[in-house]
Design a protein around this motif. Structure first.
Motif, mmCIF file in Angstrom:
data_model
loop_
_atom_site.group_PDB
_atom_site.id
_atom_site.type_symbol
_atom_site.label_atom_id
_atom_site.label_comp_id
_atom_site.label_asym_id
_atom_site.label_seq_id
_atom_site.Cartn_x
_atom_site.Cartn_y
_atom_site.Cartn_z
ATOM 1 N N TYR A 112 50.927 54.394 42.445
ATOM 2 C CA TYR A 112 51.035 52.971 42.194
ATOM 3 C C TYR A 112 50.083 52.649 41.047
ATOM 4 O O TYR A 112 49.465 53.521 40.460
ATOM 5 N N TRP A 113 49.996 51.383 40.700
ATOM 6 C CA TRP A 113 48.990 50.930 39.752
ATOM 7 C C TRP A 113 48.558 49.534 40.125
ATOM 8 O O TRP A 113 49.286 48.792 40.779
ATOM 9 N N ASP A 114 47.347 49.154 39.736
ATOM 10 C CA ASP A 114 46.855 47.800 40.007
ATOM 11 C C ASP A 114 45.825 47.448 38.947
ATOM 12 O O ASP A 114 45.336 48.317 38.197
ATOM 13 N N ASN A 115 45.481 46.187 38.902
ATOM 14 C CA ASN A 115 44.530 45.721 37.900
ATOM 15 C C ASN A 115 43.122 46.226 38.197
ATOM 16 O O ASN A 115 42.708 46.305 39.361
ATOM 17 N N ALA A 116 42.392 46.548 37.138
ATOM 18 C CA ALA A 116 41.080 47.188 37.265
ATOM 19 C C ALA A 116 40.093 46.352 38.068
ATOM 20 O O ALA A 116 39.192 46.893 38.715
ATOM 21 N N TYR A 117 40.238 45.001 38.037
ATOM 22 C CA TYR A 117 39.244 44.162 38.717
ATOM 23 C C TYR A 117 39.501 44.015 40.205
ATOM 24 O O TYR A 117 38.763 43.333 40.914
ATOM 25 N N SER A 118 40.548 44.693 40.703
ATOM 26 C CA SER A 118 40.890 44.572 42.127
ATOM 27 C C SER A 118 39.851 45.294 42.993
ATOM 28 O O SER A 118 39.737 46.521 42.956
ATOM 29 N N GLY A 119 39.136 44.545 43.802
ATOM 30 C CA GLY A 119 38.080 45.112 44.629
ATOM 31 C C GLY A 119 38.549 45.578 45.987
ATOM 32 O O GLY A 119 37.721 45.876 46.853
#
Length: 572
Positions: free
Chosen positions: A238-245
């Motif tokens: 998958y992929w997600d935004n870098a700022y996702s904590g």
């Protein structure tokens, strides 16, 4: 006892009781051994579970790139997560800007204020000193976004994240090669630790220690500048935004395969690392350049050091004729005398150190030596004391060599000074002659005769005789009287000498020295005083007059050197 880390199978669990995160020892899983592109001899570890939920990188409000300004930076080399994983800094001290627009993962810079970590200590702050020292610097490749040039880039880390390729997924690029641990979606499932769940500010019914969770990889999603590849809770990509904590962190590292671990796992199912460092390689190994079949050979080696102070000894191995290595010595000594079998053609040695925990150093290996199979000459007799000698003498001996066609060179020495050297014939008898001229030069006391026989292949033998010279009288006279035209009536003499107290010194002269029984006249006092003397004899039986002298010394009770150096004078 202990075993090496390399002895464990891929998938085995390992921990260091002194390396903690969230107050608990980190449990690692062996992901691969000898992985391509990683340090030679390394064992690759990945945390068994997701240890924490953290953003990959924070919002960069000052970045000219809109995506990075809103969602963080997806480049591993500039990420907050990379910096935190490789820092030993105390709480709140690990972050420093990696570029002009960089920002720390504060509460305001992460998605929905979840799991900021700028105030944490660096990940390595909880590691034991031994674990930090053992971490191998690893050069690895990661995927870049198209905005950063695309493709891959190399970076160097102690702690790092896996790439899509390394976990067996097809990302945007090929970065590295697959780790042995990963083969399918099931192998990629990762569960968070209980501590990761309890400390997370992100709450979700699916987030628990018994359910798989999402975790970050190191590759950028190539199509934009803010998204990062990861593994879903199903094990798919998958992929997600870098700022996702709310994504999990599952770090990797490399350790040397020779690190020791316990023989069996503990209650966590993990093998415990035993921090024992192997001794250093012995500093040298010395093997004589000349090796002879049928003779002994002395091998020595330099010392090893052991940082743990538990060096136990050394293992010496021998290789004959290029064959297999065989142990011939184990112990604390740093030398060994080996017996060389006649007929071997070559020999080599190697030595390593070992400690009480079973760790071993690398080998120090000698050069290969050619074995000379040659019988040394044999000198007859045995070393012996010839006793007391009072005059010049001769000692007979013979030299033999069972190897035919050898050239035998024999050298004779008197008190270490060479007398002669010659080529001998095997089996023939020779004589070591102490001539009268050599005899008079020897002082009273102990002396040594040495005979050395050498063949043309380096074989040699030595025979040593000792004797004691004990001469208590000296008598000097001319073998042939000096010719005189007429009867000698007077003369003067000087004798250079050393006559110690207790010895008797006598000088006599004659003018009928050609007679069968010359008339000797005592002139000792004249010689001592340096005065002229007069002869009283007026007869002769020989056809011509002849002048001669006779010097005598009797040692008596004297001690120390006693000798005559020279005699001279005139007569008329």
């Amino acid at each position: 006892m202990a075993q090496s880390l390399n002895a464990l199978a891929v998938g085995a669990l390992v921990k260091d009781t002194g390396t903690l995160y969230n107050g608990k020892p980190i449990i690692w899983k062996i992901a691969d051994k000898g992985h391509t592109g990683y340090p030679s001899g390394a064992v690759t570890l990945i945390t068994e579970r997701i240890i924490s939920l953290k953003c990959f990188d924070a919002i960069e409000s000052g970045n000219s790139d809109g995506n990075r300004r809103s969602y963080g930076n997806n480049r591993w080399t500039l990420s907050n997560l990379r910096q935190w994983l490789n820092s030993q800094a105390a709480a709140g001290k690990w972050y420093s800007a990696q570029h002009g627009a960089d920002a720390a993962p504060t509460n305001a810079n992460v998605w929905s204020n979840y799991n900021e970590y700028d105030a944490e200590a660096g990940f390595l702050a909880g590691f034991s000193a031994n674990f930090i020292a053992a971490l191998l610097t690893t050069t690895h490749t990661v995927g870049k976004a198209t905005v950063d040039g695309g493709g891959t880039e190399s970076c160097t880390d102690k702690i790092f994240l896996a790439t899509c390729t390394e976990v067996g997924l097809s990302g945007d690029v090929t970065a590295g090669s697959k780790l042995a641990l990963f083969s399918n979606d099931s192998s990629r499932l990762a569960y968070p630790t209980a501590e990761a769940v309890s400390k997370s500010e992100y709450t979700n019914s699916s987030l628990n220690a018994s359910s798989p969770w999402w975790w970050w990889l190191a590759d950028a999603y190539a199509s934009n500048s803010c998204s990062v590849r990861g593994v879903k809770s199903s094990g798919a990509m998958y992929w997600d935004n870098a700022y996702s904590g709310n994504y999990g962190v599952r770090p990797l590292c490399n350790l040397s395969s020779g690190i020791l671990v316990s023989d069996s796992p503990d209650s966590d199912g993990a093998y415990t690392i035993i921090w024992n460092r192997a001794p250093s390689k012995p500093s040298s190994i010395t093997v004589p350049s000349s090796v002879r079949g049928g003779e002994s050979l002395s091998i020595s080696w330099g010392a090893s050091t052991d940082e743990d102070g538990n060096l136990s000894g050394y293992i010496l191995e021998r290789q004959v004729n290029g064959g297999a290595w065989a142990q011939i010595y184990k112990g604390i000594n740093r030398s060994y005398t080996d017996a060389i079998t006649f007929g071997w053609t070559s020999i080599a040695y190697r030595v390593k150190a070992y400690d009480s925990a079973g760790a071993e150093s690398a080998y120090n290996t000698s050069a290969t030596r050619t074995v000379v199979n040659n019988h040394a000459p044999v000198i007859s007799g045995t070393d012996s004391n010839l006793g007391t000698k009072t005059a010049a003498f001769a000692q007979s001996y013979s030299v033999t060599d069972e190897d035919s066609g050898q050239t035998l060179t024999v050298t004779e020495y008197i008190d270490g000074t060479q007398k002669r050297s010659y080529t001998a014939t095997s089996g023939q008898t020779y004589s070591f002659n102490i001539t009268a001229a050599e005899w008079v030069k020897l002082l009273n006391g102990s002396h040594t005769l040495k005979i050395v026989a050498a063949d043309n292949y380096g074989g040699s033998a030595t025979r040593t005789y000792t004797f004691t010279k004990n001469e208590t009288e000296i008598e000097l006279t001319l073998a042939t009287p000096l010719t005189a035209d007429d009867m000698v009536t007077k003369g003067i003499m000087s004798v250079v000498r050393q006559i110690p107290a207790g010895a008797k010194f006598t000088v006599e002269v004659c003018n009928n020295g050609n007679d069968a029984s010359p008339t000797w006249e005592d002139v000792t006092q004249n010689v001592v005083s340096g005065s002229k003397f007069f002869l009283s004899n007026t007869t002769k039986t020989a056809s011509a007059w002849g002048y001669n002298f006779r010097i005598k010394v009797k040692r008596g009770t004297a001690t120390g050197d006693c000798f005559i150096t020279s005699a001279g004078g005139n007569f008329e």
